[in-house]
Design a protein around this motif. Structure first.
Motif, mmCIF file in Angstrom:
data_model
loop_
_atom_site.group_PDB
_atom_site.id
_atom_site.type_symbol
_atom_site.label_atom_id
_atom_site.label_comp_id
_atom_site.label_asym_id
_atom_site.label_seq_id
_atom_site.Cartn_x
_atom_site.Cartn_y
_atom_site.Cartn_z
ATOM 1 N N GLU A 198 -4.584 3.537 -1.108
ATOM 2 C CA GLU A 198 -3.987 3.847 0.193
ATOM 3 C C GLU A 198 -3.045 2.735 0.643
ATOM 4 O OE1 GLU A 198 -6.462 5.242 3.342
ATOM 5 O OE2 GLU A 198 -7.685 6.454 1.989
ATOM 6 N N GLU A 199 -3.441 1.483 0.426
ATOM 7 C CA GLU A 199 -2.567 0.359 0.783
ATOM 8 C C GLU A 199 -1.254 0.437 0.017
ATOM 9 O OE1 GLU A 199 -4.527 -3.385 0.222
ATOM 10 O OE2 GLU A 199 -6.239 -2.784 1.459
ATOM 11 N N ARG A 200 -1.346 0.745 -1.273
ATOM 12 C CA ARG A 200 -0.146 0.832 -2.114
ATOM 13 C C ARG A 200 0.750 1.997 -1.672
ATOM 14 N NH1 ARG A 200 3.783 -1.449 -4.717
ATOM 15 N NH2 ARG A 200 4.291 -0.540 -6.713
ATOM 16 N N VAL A 201 0.134 3.116 -1.281
ATOM 17 C CA VAL A 201 0.905 4.270 -0.813
ATOM 18 C C VAL A 201 1.684 3.897 0.443
ATOM 19 C CG1 VAL A 201 0.686 6.556 0.243
ATOM 20 C CG2 VAL A 201 -0.548 6.046 -1.855
ATOM 21 N N VAL A 202 1.029 3.239 1.384
ATOM 22 C CA VAL A 202 1.694 2.844 2.630
ATOM 23 C C VAL A 202 2.782 1.811 2.343
ATOM 24 C CG1 VAL A 202 1.342 1.736 4.866
ATOM 25 C CG2 VAL A 202 -0.312 3.408 4.035
ATOM 26 N N GLU A 203 2.500 0.896 1.437
ATOM 27 C CA GLU A 203 3.488 -0.122 1.070
ATOM 28 C C GLU A 203 4.745 0.525 0.481
ATOM 29 O OE1 GLU A 203 3.764 -3.297 -2.559
ATOM 30 O OE2 GLU A 203 1.860 -3.196 -1.466
ATOM 31 N N LEU A 204 4.553 1.492 -0.404
ATOM 32 C CA LEU A 204 5.699 2.178 -1.005
ATOM 33 C C LEU A 204 6.466 2.992 0.035
ATOM 34 C CD1 LEU A 204 4.123 3.315 -4.385
ATOM 35 C CD2 LEU A 204 5.954 1.648 -4.083
ATOM 36 N N ALA A 205 5.746 3.580 0.991
ATOM 37 C CA ALA A 205 6.415 4.347 2.047
ATOM 38 C C ALA A 205 7.258 3.428 2.922
ATOM 39 C CB ALA A 205 5.386 5.088 2.889
ATOM 40 N N GLU A 206 6.753 2.242 3.204
ATOM 41 C CA GLU A 206 7.510 1.288 4.016
ATOM 42 C C GLU A 206 8.749 0.795 3.288
ATOM 43 O OE1 GLU A 206 4.547 -1.606 4.953
ATOM 44 O OE2 GLU A 206 3.713 -0.407 6.600
ATOM 45 N N MET A 231 4.948 9.546 -8.231
ATOM 46 C CA MET A 231 5.453 9.191 -9.562
ATOM 47 C C MET A 231 5.303 7.697 -9.827
ATOM 48 S SD MET A 231 8.749 11.653 -10.223
ATOM 49 C CE MET A 231 9.757 10.844 -9.026
ATOM 50 N N LYS A 232 5.556 6.875 -8.812
ATOM 51 C CA LYS A 232 5.401 5.431 -8.998
ATOM 52 C C LYS A 232 3.947 5.069 -9.279
ATOM 53 C CE LYS A 232 9.245 3.080 -6.952
ATOM 54 N NZ LYS A 232 9.585 2.398 -8.187
ATOM 55 N N LEU A 233 3.026 5.705 -8.571
ATOM 56 C CA LEU A 233 1.612 5.428 -8.823
ATOM 57 C C LEU A 233 1.203 5.908 -10.213
ATOM 58 C CD1 LEU A 233 -0.001 6.261 -5.386
ATOM 59 C CD2 LEU A 233 0.319 4.021 -6.401
ATOM 60 N N ARG A 234 1.773 7.016 -10.646
ATOM 61 C CA ARG A 234 1.474 7.517 -11.986
ATOM 62 C C ARG A 234 2.015 6.566 -13.053
ATOM 63 N NH1 ARG A 234 5.140 12.148 -13.517
ATOM 64 N NH2 ARG A 234 6.420 10.338 -13.937
ATOM 65 N N ASP A 262 -3.714 10.920 -10.532
ATOM 66 C CA ASP A 262 -3.712 11.892 -9.445
ATOM 67 C C ASP A 262 -4.295 11.239 -8.194
ATOM 68 O OD1 ASP A 262 -3.801 14.068 -7.801
ATOM 69 O OD2 ASP A 262 -4.798 15.389 -9.226
ATOM 70 N N VAL A 263 -3.459 11.081 -7.178
ATOM 71 C CA VAL A 263 -3.891 10.412 -5.947
ATOM 72 C C VAL A 263 -4.990 11.214 -5.259
ATOM 73 C CG1 VAL A 263 -3.140 9.650 -3.661
ATOM 74 C CG2 VAL A 263 -1.681 9.274 -5.632
#
Length: 158
Positions: free
Chosen positions: A34-42, A52-55, A66-67
């Motif tokens: 979740e932290e990484r998702v928010v970081e990428l969104a910012e 795709m980046k997480l994959r 799969d998130v």
């Protein structure tokens, strides 16, 4: 399912494998994801790009296939919880960008009938999507026009 604006059949693709839990080799904590998702969104990435980046890159070097399996939440749900959700839904935003590009092209090249038709089809898709999102993601009185699309996208970028 058939395509929307042609008489051809749709394209069939492969289905995702059925899985109830993430693979053993991907044992990253849900909070770290979740932290990484928010970081990428910012950083300005859209939800599909985040997936795709997480994959591909993963969290701390471990890919996340799969998130939703890893966190029991979709990427957009995670973004909503952390107030990092984009103002416009991604599919609607992409269609509006395309319509703006096409409109500017058709204004310069009035004889381009193929792109006039493409613009009509794109705007039709936007109106159809807008009626789907109206009330939830969009204002109740939202109506699409070229000027409204330009204003929305400029406001989002600012």
């Amino acid at each position: 399912m058939a395509r929307m604006h042609t008489r051809r059949r749709g394209s069939s693709g492969s289905d995702k494998p059925v899985a109830d839990d993430p693979p053993e080799w991907s044992d990253i904590d849900a909070d770290a994801i979740e932290e990484r998702v928010v970081e990428l969104a910012e950083q300005g990435h859209e939800p599909s790009q985040i997936g795709m980046k997480l994959r591909d890159e993963g969290v701390k070097g471990t890919p996340i296939p799969d998130v939703k399996l890893a966190t029991d939440k979709k990427v957009t749900t995670i973004l909503e919880e952390h107030n990092a959700k984009p103002e416009l839904p991604e599919d609607l935003r992409n269609l509006m960008e395309r319509a703006i590009r096409l409109r500017r092209h058709v204004d310069e090249n009035g004889q381009d009938m193929q792109n006039k038709r493409a613009l009509q089809n794109t705007e039709s898709k936007i109106r159809r999507l807008a009626s789907y999102y109206r009330g939830d993601e969009l204002d109740e009185d939202f109506t699409y026009s070229f000027e409204v699309a330009v204003e929305l996208l400029e406001a989002e970028e600012a």
